[in-house]
Write a protein that holds these residues in place. Structure first.
Motif, PDB file in Angstrom:
ATOM      1  N   SER A 754     -26.767  10.051 -17.949  1.00  0.00           N
ATOM      2  CA  SER A 754     -28.135   9.160 -18.458  1.00  0.00           C
ATOM      3  C   SER A 754     -28.793   8.649 -17.270  1.00  0.00           C
ATOM      4  O   SER A 754     -28.493   8.383 -16.253  1.00  0.00           O
ATOM      5  CB  SER A 754     -27.564   8.219 -19.547  1.00  0.00           C
ATOM      6  N   SER A 932     -23.863   6.430 -30.578  1.00  0.00           N
ATOM      7  CA  SER A 932     -25.188   6.889 -29.723  1.00  0.00           C
ATOM      8  C   SER A 932     -24.665   7.363 -28.479  1.00  0.00           C
ATOM      9  O   SER A 932     -25.486   8.456 -28.137  1.00  0.00           O
ATOM     10  CB  SER A 932     -26.051   5.745 -29.832  1.00  0.00           C
ATOM     11  N   ASN A 933     -23.939   6.866 -27.554  1.00  0.00           N
ATOM     12  CA  ASN A 933     -23.900   7.081 -26.273  1.00  0.00           C
ATOM     13  C   ASN A 933     -23.004   8.492 -26.333  1.00  0.00           C
ATOM     14  O   ASN A 933     -22.896   9.453 -25.485  1.00  0.00           O
ATOM     15  CB  ASN A 933     -22.962   6.429 -25.516  1.00  0.00           C
ATOM     16  N   GLY A 936     -25.117  11.076 -29.893  1.00  0.00           N
ATOM     17  CA  GLY A 936     -26.580  11.014 -30.240  1.00  0.00           C
ATOM     18  C   GLY A 936     -27.226  10.905 -28.694  1.00  0.00           C
ATOM     19  O   GLY A 936     -26.833  11.537 -27.732  1.00  0.00           O
ATOM     20  N   SER A 937     -28.426  10.527 -28.879  1.00  0.00           N
ATOM     21  CA  SER A 937     -29.513  10.592 -27.733  1.00  0.00           C
ATOM     22  C   SER A 937     -29.146   9.276 -26.633  1.00  0.00           C
ATOM     23  O   SER A 937     -29.573   9.340 -25.629  1.00  0.00           O
ATOM     24  CB  SER A 937     -30.711  10.288 -28.138  1.00  0.00           C
ATOM     25  N   GLY A 938     -28.138   8.472 -26.964  1.00  0.00           N
ATOM     26  CA  GLY A 938     -27.745   7.390 -26.114  1.00  0.00           C
ATOM     27  C   GLY A 938     -28.635   6.114 -25.864  1.00  0.00           C
ATOM     28  O   GLY A 938     -29.745   6.282 -26.594  1.00  0.00           O
ATOM     29  N   GLU A 939     -27.884   5.041 -25.943  1.00  0.00           N
ATOM     30  CA  GLU A 939     -28.643   3.606 -25.995  1.00  0.00           C
ATOM     31  C   GLU A 939     -29.752   3.695 -25.007  1.00  0.00           C
ATOM     32  O   GLU A 939     -29.484   4.078 -24.136  1.00  0.00           O
ATOM     33  CB  GLU A 939     -27.705   2.776 -26.092  1.00  0.00           C
TER      34      GLU A 939
END
Length: 944
Positions: A754, A932-933, A936-939
């Protein structure tokens, strides 16, 4: 319960937590040797401005001690830091190989009666063995240099160069022969240099002696009296009765008041100021019948107290009123001041004492006696003939031989001198004046060194450069067998000798028959048998090494030695360079103090407080010793003990753990593929680099190759203890206690690739690149070990220059924003710690923070959004407009805080306590951001 540990980006590195330096460092040394590291540094530095630190040669005798280690480590720190600063900084180590200590070692091992040529052969072999032993220990300290090609003063080409340097000094008119009193060691059987003399307490007989006035009419006239009632005596006081056989005068100060005191022992001439103490000492009552200036006593004739001869009263400014009688017994053969004043009055310089410290048999009364035994004979004679007024034993500071620790004597001998009051042909400035100007032109670290060297040059006598030994560079002159005058072809002959020495060493001189070079002149000219003072050998290395060795140059930028070398190598180098080149051989001098134990006591085997560098290296590692040296303010005494070293080990561990964290968290970072523009980093990452950059600016030169003092930084100004202090503070507080502490959550929990994590890794990579370079001059093994982990095998940190990376555009704004936020964070941490101690929370993540602020402070804090909690390392942080009655005041005037324990559940992955833990039914143990991490798409993270 699911184990989420495997979903974290846990740190991993081949850089171990334990340094294990004592075992790991030797392998690194072998690696450096195998890869030709020193030569690689030279190749990398080619074309840069030169920086030359000229090595003051240690003496090739005995294992190195802790003082040697301090000296070599300081030199290495400087050379490496200058190389990193953009200079080509070669280091050529050297050794001083001739001289009396080695000759004595050979005498101990093989006896005194071995032939001179065999003695020199044994001395050369012994010195070579000592060099190899010391070299091994110096290399083990991590000192990089041209160890395969050191300079040795016994190398044939160096010996030849020393002879040529002597020739140049002679040609410029500074060398002369003279019968002059010199320090003489009876045990050495040789003259000693100033630097070979130590002052120790010594018990001596102190006597007051009456010299009878021959012409009392002349005395009456000088005192303004009609007659002198009875016999009159000039009284001297001396602590060397054995020098009285060589007495040639009594000296008074021209401006002192003297009195004629009538006593039961006759009329005594005494300095008015000292008379009461003198009369009390003699047990006499006395009344002054006249007073007169010392100048009125000039040329008054006296009787020698036990020889049948007359001696004059003379005048000299060296007479003091500190002790004695105000009149000084003067023997030009036994004292430098006596010699100088004697020249003005044409007094004879007849030395009655032989090389063995015994009076020549022809000397009445004391012939054949050792000088110390003669004391008793002289005193008994004076007592019996009535000229002894008082005798006592006193303890006073007296010159001793630094090798034998025995008292020495002054005796006039025919020697060779470099004259400090002489000027080169066609010039008006004396050598002393040239040297003093050179001192003014030299930079000193610390600054007090200037006054010390200036004072020594200003007051020192001419330099006696001849010695009567076997193991030394010869004074390769031919002198007339009767007159002692030098051969008229001296420069030409000297060069012929130098060429022979270049091929066969000093032995080629000693085996030379005069006729080989002189032909028929050999009947009237002979070889000089003297050798050169060993300080001349090392003192001329500016000519034999700096001017001759490829890659070096004259003058050197820096000479560095212990504080005792103001009277040794610093001075001998200065005088010879001024005599040859008219300037100092260095632009700067750095002086370090001596090593003492933890209680400030001098190290001594009898006290059992000696700490050997070999033991420290074999148990703790050389980097620990290097860190101790650098962390200690060398301008004074350097204290070392086992307890001090334990503290150094703890400091080292903190630094190593910091490096390990940096390396472990960039293990999966590809500097080429994963690099981000610095303005795209998260805010705290940009600030972390600004902090690192600011640290680097205080430690190192602001631009490569600079020599401006204000731009040099602590490394450039040789303030290594400040370098260590700031590096330790940076690692423990700026990194460990702040940035890295905050960063762990993002590094471990954010998606591996990320932007948030790559931003952190970009910062860590830049910090590591900078920090390893900053540490390298001091923690050389550790920095190079870490460098290979960070950058891969094949390169060394010592081939680099200081790390250069741009600052973010908002650097100044970052400094201001985060300076304030760090102050607020410290207030929050204090409150969290109180909750923890009270048992309300287990860790800071179990706490929540409410921050109350107005106006600009509110807007500033609100700008951090939800990232504020990561800065405080709490599970929640809210910013509320206004104030609260129960809020706690902070460092910031209009900001208050309230810290409470959370009542939320703990996320099993990131350990944050969040209201959304379990909100996702598929992952009931995780908070929303971990879901999310992971899935999902990550924080989103912008600031921290």
């Amino acid at each position: 319960m699911t184990d989420y540990k495997k979903t974290l980006n846990l740190p991993d590195t081949a850089f171990p937590m334990r340094g294990n330096l004592a075992k790991r460092e030797p392998a690194m040394l072998e690696h450096w040797r195998a890869q030709g590291l020193y030569q690689r540094i030279r190749n990398a530095s080619r074309g840069r401005p030169k920086f030359i630190l000229h090595d003051g040669p240690p003496y090739a005798n005995g294992d190195i001690h802790i003082g040697h280690a301090v000296n070599k480590i300081l030199k290495d720190v400087i050379v490496k830091s200058r190389s990193l600063s953009g200079f080509d900084a070669p280091y050529v180590p050297g050794w001083d190989c001739h001289g009396l200590p080695i000759e004595h070692q050979i005498e101990k091992l093989h006896g005194k009666d071995i032939p001179a040529n065999r003695a020199r052969e044994l001395c050369r072999a012994f010195a070579a063995e000592q060099v190899e032993r010391q070299k091994k220990d110096f290399i083990r300290l991590g000192v990089l240099g041209d160890w395969d090609h050191p300079y040795l003063t016994m190398n044939f080409e160096t010996e030849a160069g020393i002879i040529r340097a002597l020739g140049r000094i002679h040609q410029r008119g500074f060398l002369y022969q003279g019968s002059k009193p010199v320090h003489w060691c009876i045990d050495c059987g040789s003259a000693l240099a100033e630097a070979e003399v130590e002052y120790e307490d010594h018990v001596s007989p102190a006597i007051d002696v009456a010299f009878e006035v021959e012409d009392t009419t002349a005395l009456a006239r000088a005192a303004g009296l009609d007659t002198i009632p009875g016999p009159a005596f000039a009284v001297i006081w001396t602590t060397t009765p054995w020098t009285l056989p060589a007495n040639e005068a009594v000296t008074a100060h021209p401006d002192f008041e003297y009195g004629l005191y009538a006593t039961g022992r006759g009329l005594l001439i005494l300095a008015h100021e000292l008379a009461p103490a003198c009369l009390e000492r003699y047990g006499l009552n006395g009344k002054a019948i006249a007073t007169l200036k010392g100048s009125a006593l000039e040329y008054l004739k006296l009787r020698h107290p036990f020889y049948d001869k007359s001696v004059p009263m003379i005048l000299g400014d060296h007479v003091t009123l500190e002790a004695g009688t105000g009149l000084v017994h003067t023997a030009p053969a036994h004292g430098l001041e006596d010699y100088v004043v004697g020249l003005r009055y044409n007094l004879p310089v007849d030395n009655p004492v032989g090389d063995d410290g015994r009076f020549f048999t022809r000397v009445p009364l004391v012939g054949g006696l050792l000088v110390w035994k003669a004391n008793d004979v002289v005193i008994d004679t004076l007592r019996h003939n009535g000229h002894l007024l008082e005798q006592e034993k006193i303890t006073h500071s007296y010159p001793h031989c630094w090798r034998h620790k025995t008292p020495i004597i002054f005796r006039a001998t025919r020697q060779w001198f470099i004259g400090l009051e002489r000027a080169a042909a066609g010039e008006t400035k004396t050598l002393r004046e040239t040297a003093l100007t050179a001192v003014d032109d030299t930079a000193f670290y610390p600054v007090w060194g200037r006054a010390r060297l200036d004072g020594m040059i200003r007051h020192r006598p001419d330099w006696c450069v001849s010695r009567q030994r076997n193991w030394g560079v010869p004074m390769a002159f031919f002198v007339h067998r009767e007159t002692g005058e030098l051969h008229p072809r001296t420069p030409e002959l000297l060069e012929q000798v130098a060429r022979r020495v270049e091929q066969g060493g000093i032995e080629s001189w000693f085996s030379l028959d005069e006729a080989e070079l002189l032909g028929d002149d050999a009947k009237t000219y002979r070889k000089v048998a003297d050798t050169l003072d060993v300080w001349f050998d090392s003192g001329t290395t500016h000519a034999t090494v700096l001017r001759q060795r490829d890659g070096l140059r004259f003058p050197a930028d820096l000479y560095l030695e212990g504080s005792d070398q103001h009277r040794g190598w610093f001075q001998s180098s200065l005088l010879t360079a001024c005599a040859i080149d008219g300037r100092a051989p260095y632009d700067a001098l750095l002086t370090h103090g001596f090593v003492v134990d933890g209680q400030g006591r001098k190290m001594s085997k009898s006290r059992g407080n000696v700490i050997a560098p070999q033991k420290v290296v074999d148990t703790l590692g050389a980097d620990i010793l290097r860190l101790w040296v650098a962390a200690t303010d060398y301008s004074g005494e350097l204290s070392i003990s086992d307890e001090i070293l334990k503290r150094v080990v703890e400091s080292y561990r903190r630094i190593r753990n910091t490096l390990r964290f940096l390396l472990a968290n960039v293990a999966d970072f590809d500097a080429a593929a994963d690099r981000l523009p610095i303005d795209d980093w998260l805010e705290i990452d940009r600030y972390a680099w600004v902090m690192t950059h600011d640290l680097q600016q205080t430690l190192v030169p602001s631009e490569p190759g600079t020599t401006l003092p204000d731009a040099l930084g602590h490394y450039g100004r040789y303030e290594f203890h400040l370098v260590v202090q700031k590096l330790q503070t940076f690692c423990s507080e700026d990194l460990g206690g702040f940035y890295l502490d905050i960063l762990k959550d993002r590094l471990y929990t954010a998606p591996a690739a990320s932007r948030a994590r790559r931003s952190a890794q970009n910062a860590l990579y830049a910090i590591a690149q900078s920090l390893l370079r900053l540490l390298a001059p001091i923690l050389s093994f550790t920095a190079d070990e870490a460098w290979e982990v960070l950058n891969g095998a094949g390169s060394s940190v010592f081939e680099q220059t200081w790390f250069d990376a741009p600052l973010p555009r908002d650097a100044e704004a970052l400094r201001q924003r985060w300076y304030k936020l760090r102050a607020l964070r410290a207030d929050v941490q204090k409150q969290l710690e109180q909750l923890r101690v009270g048992g309300a929370i287990g860790s800071s993540l179990a706490g929540e923070v409410e921050v109350y602020a107005d106006g600009e402070d509110y807007a500033w804090l609100k700008s951090f959004d939800d990232d504020l909690r990561f800065v405080f390392i709490t599970s929640q942080a809210r910013v509320t407009h206004g104030a609260a009655e129960d809020a706690i005041a902070t460092t910031l005037p209009d900001v208050g805080i309230r810290v409470t324990a959370t009542d939320h559940e703990k996320c099993q992955r990131c350990w944050h306590y969040r209201a959304d833990v379990g909100a996702d039914a598929a992952h009931p143990e995780l908070c929303g951001r971990c879901v999310s991490n992971l899935y999902g798409s990550g924080e989103a993270r912008s600031h921290a």
